[in-house]
Design an enzyme around this catalytic site. Structure first.
Site, mmCIF file in Angstrom:
data_model
loop_
_atom_site.group_PDB
_atom_site.id
_atom_site.type_symbol
_atom_site.label_atom_id
_atom_site.label_comp_id
_atom_site.label_asym_id
_atom_site.label_seq_id
_atom_site.Cartn_x
_atom_site.Cartn_y
_atom_site.Cartn_z
ATOM 1 N N GLU A 127 40.926 19.409 -70.181
ATOM 2 C CA GLU A 127 39.986 20.315 -69.316
ATOM 3 C C GLU A 127 38.973 20.642 -69.530
ATOM 4 O O GLU A 127 37.680 20.881 -69.073
ATOM 5 C CB GLU A 127 40.487 21.340 -68.436
ATOM 6 C CG GLU A 127 42.410 21.109 -67.982
ATOM 7 C CD GLU A 127 41.949 19.711 -66.651
ATOM 8 O OE1 GLU A 127 41.100 19.182 -66.135
ATOM 9 O OE2 GLU A 127 43.062 19.632 -65.750
ATOM 10 N N ARG A 168 35.729 18.157 -68.296
ATOM 11 C CA ARG A 168 34.816 19.354 -67.018
ATOM 12 C C ARG A 168 33.976 20.031 -67.392
ATOM 13 O O ARG A 168 32.709 20.105 -67.265
ATOM 14 C CB ARG A 168 35.685 20.518 -66.658
ATOM 15 C CG ARG A 168 36.911 19.962 -65.749
ATOM 16 C CD ARG A 168 37.637 21.398 -65.281
ATOM 17 N NE ARG A 168 39.152 19.997 -64.580
ATOM 18 C CZ ARG A 168 39.670 20.751 -63.712
ATOM 19 N NH1 ARG A 168 39.427 21.534 -62.871
ATOM 20 N NH2 ARG A 168 40.528 20.287 -62.886
ATOM 21 N N ASP A 205 46.891 8.497 -65.910
ATOM 22 C CA ASP A 205 45.855 7.943 -65.463
ATOM 23 C C ASP A 205 44.454 7.978 -66.562
ATOM 24 O O ASP A 205 43.965 6.540 -66.415
ATOM 25 C CB ASP A 205 45.535 8.505 -64.134
ATOM 26 C CG ASP A 205 45.516 10.276 -64.116
ATOM 27 O OD1 ASP A 205 45.219 10.844 -65.488
ATOM 28 O OD2 ASP A 205 45.144 11.078 -63.622
ATOM 29 N N GLU A 235 40.703 11.449 -55.416
ATOM 30 C CA GLU A 235 41.001 9.495 -56.532
ATOM 31 C C GLU A 235 40.481 8.656 -54.851
ATOM 32 O O GLU A 235 40.128 7.350 -55.264
ATOM 33 C CB GLU A 235 41.645 9.271 -56.731
ATOM 34 C CG GLU A 235 41.745 10.548 -58.452
ATOM 35 C CD GLU A 235 42.451 11.908 -58.469
ATOM 36 O OE1 GLU A 235 42.954 12.008 -57.311
ATOM 37 O OE2 GLU A 235 42.223 12.272 -58.768
ATOM 38 N N THR A 268 35.833 11.118 -66.472
ATOM 39 C CA THR A 268 36.946 10.933 -65.740
ATOM 40 C C THR A 268 36.629 12.211 -64.566
ATOM 41 O O THR A 268 37.550 12.216 -63.067
ATOM 42 C CB THR A 268 38.314 11.249 -66.291
ATOM 43 O OG1 THR A 268 39.630 11.023 -65.216
ATOM 44 C CG2 THR A 268 38.465 12.118 -66.893
HETATM 45 C C1 DMJ Z 1 40.533 15.575 -62.266
HETATM 46 O O1 DMJ Z 1 40.137 16.106 -62.349
HETATM 47 C C2 DMJ Z 1 40.204 14.113 -62.902
HETATM 48 O O2 DMJ Z 1 39.744 13.088 -62.493
HETATM 49 C C3 DMJ Z 1 41.379 14.102 -63.953
HETATM 50 O O3 DMJ Z 1 41.148 12.112 -64.358
HETATM 51 C C4 DMJ Z 1 42.477 14.248 -63.145
HETATM 52 N N1 DMJ Z 1 42.416 14.235 -61.675
HETATM 53 C C5 DMJ Z 1 41.459 15.682 -60.974
HETATM 54 C C6 DMJ Z 1 41.188 15.570 -59.779
HETATM 55 O O4 DMJ Z 1 42.379 15.146 -59.069
#
Ligand code: DMJ
Length: 529
Positions: free
Chosen positions: A154, A158, A287, A421, A507
């Protein structure tokens, strides 16, 4: 969350086979490994002791301690005359940082509405949640989780991803310096017998550990497999090979491992280098590992062909074992659990529609059309999961079993927490096809979010998308701003804004420029190849 299951085989089996080493080297290797294990054990005991002591303290005592720590760190930084400037590197040419005016009044008006929603979300965070991770929009106060340890994944996607994107977009040194300072704090997480990082690291002590619920002490594929983009940029910007080497080591290690049916299990034990439970998913736990293989190739200006090949092989196995059509004709991606296909798809999995479309160009055997079609089918299925609810917002997970088609069954799968998503996939599909239905579907989501999730202190998740009178979860997730609203804004902008030929979104939807490395060799890459 998954409860821990007992793992077969010994936890102490050395990860590297020693049979070919001379006896002395064998002994030395075993000793080094033992001392690393002893250190990890001692670190963990110390961390446990510290945590126990902390828990005995009152909230006020803890707050005072944190404040003292913060002041000390700030003073130490001042004494050091501030961080040393980093060596200059060629700034990639930034293409498409512009207004992205959609050109027609209808889409402009829609985009203005999304901008207004972003402003409401941001202003609310500033007013009520400043200094915390997120805002609680009903209680109108900050929302933060665990204060002792942070998640490596995270923090990377982030904070580091956000800081790097802010650096590239603004050119301001401070963002780069902060990204590097934070990344340095994550490096101790890689001190494991295999180099597969722990899921969590204590930023103060450097002690790492894994989630208690993850199969037999395992690290998570989507966590240690979602560091590549940011870490390559860190090496590029600092000249420090460590970041690049860490992520390439993970890649090499994975490449050597056997994969059941060609699939990557979600769990890998960082002490033994063995897979944990054989659960494969393109949603939670798996994912973004697949996403980052594709994006490693794209961000390298398509020169990292090893990443592309690994992506292609992984997707081929996923298509063979996990992707099916429901009785009602909806294409879905299920989950593989110990040799059995679970006919359930998560909201998180819906990002894959966009990923298939993004990976279509450059796919083997000229299957671009096939992957674009697959992306469209996933987008359609995920739209159905929204459309078959009362609120027109998608549930966390939905089934394709016993007559059920894209609907949630369990109460604890009926919530919507402002996730991005499905909208992410609409945006990628829009960019590649310009089919107006993707804008229409995006607009449906805007209206539903504004109607059911908006409150005076921001936007909140809802607990049941099948109820006309839902209760709020009282969290404005940070990815609602970073991803959901950003993808919506892009959906109603022209393609000239952040073109996909020049930008790769991490992501968490933080845009990072493609690195046209040309003749530049990344430090550390010489020793890796
Ligand atoms: C986000 O923090 C990112 O997209 C992560 O890869 C998985 N999903 C959350 C949001 O749903």
């Amino acid at each position: 969350p998954h409860l821990p299951t007992a793992q077969k085989g010994s936890r102490d089996t050395p990860f590297i086979s020693l049979h070919w080493l001379p006896v002395e080297a064998c002994i030395r290797f075993k000793e080094e490994e033992e001392s690393l294990r002893d250190k990890i054990r001692a670190d963990h005991e110390r961390a446990l002791q510290e945590a126990k002591e902390k828990l005995r303290k009152s909230k006020e005592e803890l707050k005072a301690e944190i404040q003292t720590e913060k002041t000390k760190v700030a003073e130490d930084l001042k004494k050091k005359d501030g961080p040393k400037p980093l060596p200059p590197v060629p700034m990639p040419k930034l293409v498409g940082v512009n207004d992205g005016d959609p050109g027609d009044p209808d889409n402009k008006e829609k985009r203005d509405k999304i901008r207004e929603m972003m402003k409401h979300a941001w202003d609310s965070y500033r007013q009520y949640g400043w200094g915390h991770n997120e805002v609680k929009p009903i209680a109108k106060k900050g929302h933060s989780t665990n204060i002792f340890e942070v998640s490596v994944f995270e923090v990377n996607i982030r904070f580091i991803g956000g800081l790097l994107a802010a650096y590239y977009l603004s050119g301001q040194e401070v963002f780069k310096v902060k990204a590097v300072q934070l990344a340095e704090k994550l490096l101790p997480a890689f001190n494991t017998p295999t180099g597969i990082p722990w899921a969590m690291v204590n930023l103060k002590t450097g002690v790492g550990r894994n989630w208690g619920w993850a199969s037999a002490g395992s690290s998570i594929l989507a966590e240690f497999g979602t560091l590549h983009m940011e870490f390559v940029h860190l090496t590029y910007l600092t000249g420090n090979p460590a970041y690049y080497q860490k992520v390439m080591h993970i890649r090499k290690l994975l490449a050597k491992m056997d994969r059941p049916n060609g699939l990557y299990p979600n769990y890998l034990n960082p002490r033994t280098g063995r897979w944990g439970q054989h659960h494969t998913s393109v949603g939670g736990l798996g994912d973004s590992f697949y996403e980052y293989l594709l994006k490693a190739w794209l961000m390298s200006d398509k020169t990292d062909t090893e990443a592309r090949k690994t992506y292609d092989d992984a997707i081929e196995a996923i298509e063979r074992h996990l992707i099916r059509k429901s009785n009602g004709g909806l294409t879905f991606i299920g989950e593989w659990k110990n040799g059995h296909l679970e006919r359930k798809m998560g909201h998180l999995t819906c990002f894959a529609g966009g990923m298939f479309a993004l990976g279509a160009d450059g796919s083997p055997d000229d299957k671009a059309g096939h992957y674009l079609q697959l992306g469209a089918e996933i987008a359609h299925t995920c739209h159905e999961s929204y459309d078959r609810t009362v609120l027109k917002l998608g549930p966390e997970a939905f089934k394709f079993d016993s007559g059920l088609e894209a609907v949630a069954v369990r109460q604890n799968e009926k919530y919507y927490i402002l996730r991005p998503e499905v909208i992410e996939t609409y945006w990628y599909m829009w960019r590649f096809t310009h089919d107006p239905k993707y804008r229409q579907w995006g607009w449906e989501a805007v209206q539903a979010i504004d109607k059911y999730c908006r409150v005076s202190g921001g936007f909140s998740g809802v607990k049941d998308v099948y109820s006309s009178n839902p209760t709020y979860d009282d969290v404005q997730q940070s990815f609602f701003l970073a991803e959901t609203l950003k993808y919506l804004y892009l959906l109603f902008s022209s393609d000239e804004l952040l073109p996909l030929e020049n930008w790769v979104f991490n992501t968490e939807a933080h845009p990072l420029p493609v690195l046209h490395l040309g003749n530049i060799t990344l430090p550390g890459s010489e020793t890796q190849r």
